[in-house]
Enzyme design. Structure first.
Site, mmCIF file in Angstrom:
data_model
loop_
_atom_site.group_PDB
_atom_site.id
_atom_site.type_symbol
_atom_site.label_atom_id
_atom_site.label_comp_id
_atom_site.label_asym_id
_atom_site.label_seq_id
_atom_site.Cartn_x
_atom_site.Cartn_y
_atom_site.Cartn_z
ATOM 1 N N ASP A 1 0.835 -1.130 -0.122
ATOM 2 C CA ASP A 1 -0.053 0.033 0.126
ATOM 3 C C ASP A 1 0.802 1.229 -0.015
ATOM 4 O OD1 ASP A 1 0.906 -0.606 2.485
ATOM 5 O OD2 ASP A 1 -0.839 -0.124 3.456
ATOM 6 N N TYR B 1 10.007 4.469 2.768
ATOM 7 C CA TYR B 1 10.948 3.589 3.140
ATOM 8 C C TYR B 1 12.511 4.186 3.053
ATOM 9 C CZ TYR B 1 7.482 0.475 5.261
ATOM 10 O OH TYR B 1 6.589 -0.034 5.723
#
Length: 446
Positions: A166, A245
């Site tokens: 997601d 990330y």
């Protein structure tokens, strides 16, 4: 249509079932089978699903089993969301890495490698069983590290396994929102990379790339999650918006220090939080759905909190607390089952999409999805800095797959040592020693 959810006692399963409840079209899922090794967790999640379905006409039937072969037999879709070693394993991944001064996050760096080494042998066994018991099934993988695990399973299932995440969807939604795009579904997101290692390089609406307008406006650029996390100057320097990330790469020292200074790691927090949830589910008078909702809200609000603290990004926006992977999964299933063509960012085999990687390497890119599966869309080459990082991390993933296949401790050390966030062969050796001493699931490394 039968959907089997592996890791069916997991905390996020109600998100998937909730999305299914809103699907009223023909060809929808009518039977959901939950599989888990923990019968108590299965019972708790089944209670939540029962309350979700209350009053919903024709809600998908739910059954639960601890027998993997029974769960897989006859499945049309298999949703894999297993966690080998549980949250205790994740907490150990973090602790061992941080003790060596390197990142222990579950998908990035040393922690991701340890998690992959534990998970790949189990995922490969599942892939082989699917091929034998449900050869026509499509496997949708959300098990982390999602790209690595999808690639391991694809060696046995080919293109019938597709990884989802997601993060790219959320990133594209946030960019569209700040640019005033009324319907994010109308925007084409030029996103490319590996799972948890990708960049948005453009966002086209009616044929016009709106990303340059965002990059040129410091107020707009600094108004959403990634702008706050990475900083306006760094995003303008990159000329792209990285997946959240990548904060672990671009601000690695700060992230490691923040995790070392935290009262507890993310894995330890989730372990304690979910232990409380499953304990509360022992009370037959408790509203399972209410307890789950409260726990979920706390979980989402604290996501990547150390990174945001390091960047001074503040609290997450309310619009970013709604999850999203279940919507990707449902859209993917719908497109395949009903041949309702759509475009989704997915983890699939490269084919000829990125010339710097071989055809079997699993990458994360926009795909056209139809009844025949997901087809990656051709993308422009990555800039040199991104190419170097993608190739480096993919090489590490290949060493993880080799170590998991051979049981070679030497190859496992190589995987750790080659990762850009592990800066020493000696550290890599100590990491392997540390992880094999706390994880029974790594006893195969000799």
């Amino acid at each position: 249509m039968k959907l089997t959810i592996l890791g069916g006692g997991g905390f996020r399963v109600p998100l998937v079932y909730g999305a299914l409840l809103g699907d009223r079209a023909e060809g929808r899922v009518t039977h959901v089978v939950l599989h888990d090794l923990d019968a108590q967790r299965l019972s708790a999640v089944t209670r939540v699903l029962a309350e979700q379905a209350a009053g919903v006409p024709d809600a998908p039937e739910v059954s639960a089993t601890t027998d993997l072969d029974e769960a897989l037999r006859g499945a049309d879709f298999v949703f894999s969301a297993i966690r080998v070693g549980g949250l205790e394993g994740r907490a150990n991944d973090e602790r061992v890495a941080l003790a060596e001064g390197v990142l222990g996050q579950e998908t990035v760096g040393a922690g991701g490698i340890a998690y992959g080494l534990r998970t790949v042998p189990v995922a490969v066994d599942i892939a082989r069983r699917v091929a034998r018991l449900a050869p026509d099934a499509w496997v949708i993988n959300f098990t982390n590290p999602a790209g690595l695990v999808t690639e391991a399973m694809s060696r046995h299932l080919g293109d019938r396994v597709i990884g989802i995440c997601d993060s790219p969807v959320g990133l594209g939604r946030r960019i569209a929102r700040v640019l005033g795009v009324k319907n994010p579904g109308e925007a084409w997101i030029d996103y490319v990379g590996l799972n948890h290692l990708g960049w948005v390089r453009g966002l086209r609406v009616a044929g016009r790339d709106e990303l340059p307008r965002l990059l040129a406006d410091p107020d707009l650029l600094g108004s959403f999650e990634e702008g706050k996390l990475f900083g306006v100057d760094w995003l303008r320097s990159l000329g792209a918006i990285p997946n959240e990330y990548l904060h672990y790469y671009y601000f690695n020292r700060e992230a490691v220090r923040a995790y070392q200074d935290a009262d507890q790691t993310r894995g330890a927090f989730l372990h304690d939080q979910q232990a409380r949830f499953y304990e509360q589910m022992r009370d037959p008078d408790a509203s399972a759905l209410d307890v789950w909702d409260r726990t979920r809200a706390e979980r989402e609000a604290t996501y990547m909190s150390e990174n945001r603290q390091t960047a001074g990004a503040g609290e997450r926006d309310a619009d970013d607390l709604s999850g999203g992977y279940e919507k990707v999964a449902l859209a993917l299933m719908r497109a395949i089952a009903r041949d309702e063509r759509t475009t989704l960012i997915l983890n699939v085999r490269n084919q000829a999409t990125l010339s710097v990687l071989d055809s079997d390497a699993v990458i994360e890119v926009p795909c056209l999805v139809d009844a025949n599966g997901a087809h990656p869309v051709a993308v422009a080459p990555l800039p040199d800095h991104a190419t170097g990082l993608v190739c480096s991390v993919k090489a590490v993933e290949r060493e993880v797959l080799a170590a998991a296949g051979s049981g070679s401790r030497t190859t496992a050390v190589k995987a750790f040592a080659l990762h850009p966030l592990v800066d020493s062969v000696n550290v890599a050796r100590r990491l392997v020693e540390g992880y094999t001493s706390v994880h029974p699931g790594l006893a195969y490394l000799k």
